[in-house]
Structure formats: structure tokens, C-alpha cells
Scaffold this motif. Sequence first.
Motif, PDB file in Angstrom:
ATOM      1  N   HIS A 295       0.796  -1.235  -0.211  1.00  0.00           N
ATOM      2  CA  HIS A 295       0.108  -0.031   0.094  1.00  0.00           C
ATOM      3  C   HIS A 295       0.693   1.299   0.113  1.00  0.00           C
ATOM      4  CE1 HIS A 295      -3.290  -2.733   0.635  1.00  0.00           C
ATOM      5  NE2 HIS A 295      -4.375  -1.844   0.631  1.00  0.00           N
ATOM      6  N   LYS A 296       1.565   1.366   0.876  1.00  0.00           N
ATOM      7  CA  LYS A 296       2.629   2.633   0.883  1.00  0.00           C
ATOM      8  C   LYS A 296       3.285   2.888  -0.405  1.00  0.00           C
ATOM      9  CE  LYS A 296       6.161   4.874   3.402  1.00  0.00           C
ATOM     10  NZ  LYS A 296       7.140   4.837   4.797  1.00  0.00           N
TER      11      LYS A 296
ATOM     12  N   LEU B  52      -2.100   6.123   5.876  1.00  0.00           N
ATOM     13  CA  LEU B  52      -1.337   6.559   4.424  1.00  0.00           C
ATOM     14  C   LEU B  52      -2.149   7.709   4.071  1.00  0.00           C
ATOM     15  CD1 LEU B  52      -1.338   2.840   3.250  1.00  0.00           C
ATOM     16  CD2 LEU B  52       0.817   4.305   3.809  1.00  0.00           C
TER      17      LEU B  52
END
Length: 351
Positions: free
Chosen positions: A96-97, A126
Motif C-alpha cells: 500500500h505505501k 497513509l
Amino acid sequence: MTKQLITIDGREISQETTPYIIAEMSANHNGDIENAFKIISEAKRAGADALKIQTYRPDTITLNSDNPDFLINEGLWEGRTLYELYEWAHTPWEWHKPLFEHARKEGITLFSSPFDNTAVDLLEDLNAPAYKIASFEAVDLALIEYVASTGKPMIISTGMADAEEIQEAIDAARGAGCKELAILHCVSGYPAPAEDYNLKTLVDMQDRYGVLTGLSDHTLDNTTAIVSAALGASIIEKHFTLNRNGGGPDDSFSLEPAELAALCRDTKTAKAALGQVDYGRKSSEQGSVKFRRSLYFVKDMKAGDVITEDCIRSVRPGYGLVPKYFKELIGKKVAVDIKINSPVRHELIED
């Protein structure tokens, strides 16, 4: 009534703006983060406003069981358990990051559909700019309330939900503090036939629920989405892949890059064509006015001659009086000498 406007990552979305196009990656990365990066880049190149992912792990969305309740018996994923499907399809959390970072680098908005509270927490870390509630989760009011508590814009898909369930989802979101809310008309078939979409429902939703409305489209081409834009859809979501024959869970009913580019272009055209109520002459018509029908003299006449039906005709071009004056002119006299093929004008007729 709450104003029908939401803002995602600085982009205002309303009934007046061009449709907000969301490319849904879903499982189309096929387990390869490099594919995911490419999908983000291609969505940006095609003109999409946003790329959406899904945030879950198999254990956050289902149970690891081969009980008949958990078996898929038909459709694209027949023969798998739900756990096996989601193990195959999920986007690893450690991706995800870097996916958010890549989207920022490309200049395209990225957000996600969370499927439980831990997914929301990850996405909050995030700084996700918005959230999408998937159709299957539209009845999970506790999840909707938790997402609403973030204060971020929320989009809810309504596949399978009846009118009462849609209202319950909206009430849950509003009650938990959601100020910017949109709902998407959706058919949860993969793929879904266009005739199942009954797009008149989209128009009814705009009036019934008083929130921004759009379309989550699972048909195989862009026709349904383009029609929805002409009916006022402010948000349009389509699954997106690099290759429809890639073999992934959702590839077969997803758009390829050239099709996504066409969707972005054609829905903007459809929205522009919708416009507003306007009976006035349009700018593109100005040059055509002179070719409309009008009245012309079709014989030479002397001052004082009486106009009879064989003296004038309705013809193109449009430099004479409009044809509605034909009967009114019969029996009147011309004030000056007239040459054949001259336009009929008021000043040429005796009072």
C-alpha cells in the motif's frame, strides 16, 4: 437538503462537473507489484481521475472454511472457496505505501475500499483522501460508521441493495458524521448485462436520496457508462487492467488502456451534451440561419401590383421574411418595383 458536492484530493465533483472517472484495479495486478505500478501509470495516461484499490486480507473478509456456505458454485470463480479467492485476489498490505507513493509521483489520486476497521486504520496512516464502500459491504453499517468517523469523503456502491437498505447506509454515514457522500448505482454481476442496469433508476436515486450519484459499471463495454453520464452520473467507476486476457480474477470484465481513454473522452462529451434547458439559438447554428426557409418574389412586379399566391414562395435561403407571413401578404400591394428572386421584406410592402 445537503449540497450535492464532494471534493477528493482537491477535485470538486458535482452534477455540474465532468464525470469523475475511477479506474478500479481490484485484483488485476495478478500478484505482481510491478503490474500494479503499471496499472496506476496507465490509468493516469488514459485520463482517469483516480485509481482505486481494495484493502483486505483473506482473514479480514471471510473465514478459512470449505463448508458449503463458503464454496463458490458458479461464475468466474467457480470451484474456489471464498478464502482461496481472496488469498488469490488481495492486494498485500505491504504494497500500500509504495502504491500510494507511485500514484503521487504519477499525479493521480489513489484511494481504496476498506473491508474492516483495521483496513481503515492502515489507510488513515497513509492519508487516503477518500473511501469507497463496496456493494457487498453496503449492509455493514458498523463499517460505514467507522469510515464516516474519519471525516473523509465516502462513496457507497449499491449493488444488490434495495431502496430501504440504501437509505439505511446513507443514514449510517450521515449519522456518524459523513459530510461528503456519494452513492453509485451498481449491478453486482461479473460481468453484468447492460439491460440489468435500468439506468432510469440512476435518475430516481438523484431525487430520492439527495446525495451525489454515479455508476459502478460491470458491463463489458463503455455504452452503459456513457449513457449514465448523459443522465447526470457524476462519478463513473470501471474495472481496469493491462490485458483482459491476463488470467487474473477480474481481468476478463475489465477495460484495457485504450478503452479507458475512450471512456474518459466519451463520458465528458456525454456530460457536455446533457447541458441545460436552452431553446435559444446556439453559437454553432449562427452560420446556418441564412439557409433556413424564407419568402422570395418569384416574378417581376411593378409598384402597386397586388401580391397573389403565385408571386411569392417559401424557399431557401433565409434572407426574406419567415414563411409564417405568407397568407398575411396575399392581397397586399408592393411599394416599389420588384425584381424576380428578390427576398420579401416588410419595407417592400405597402402598409
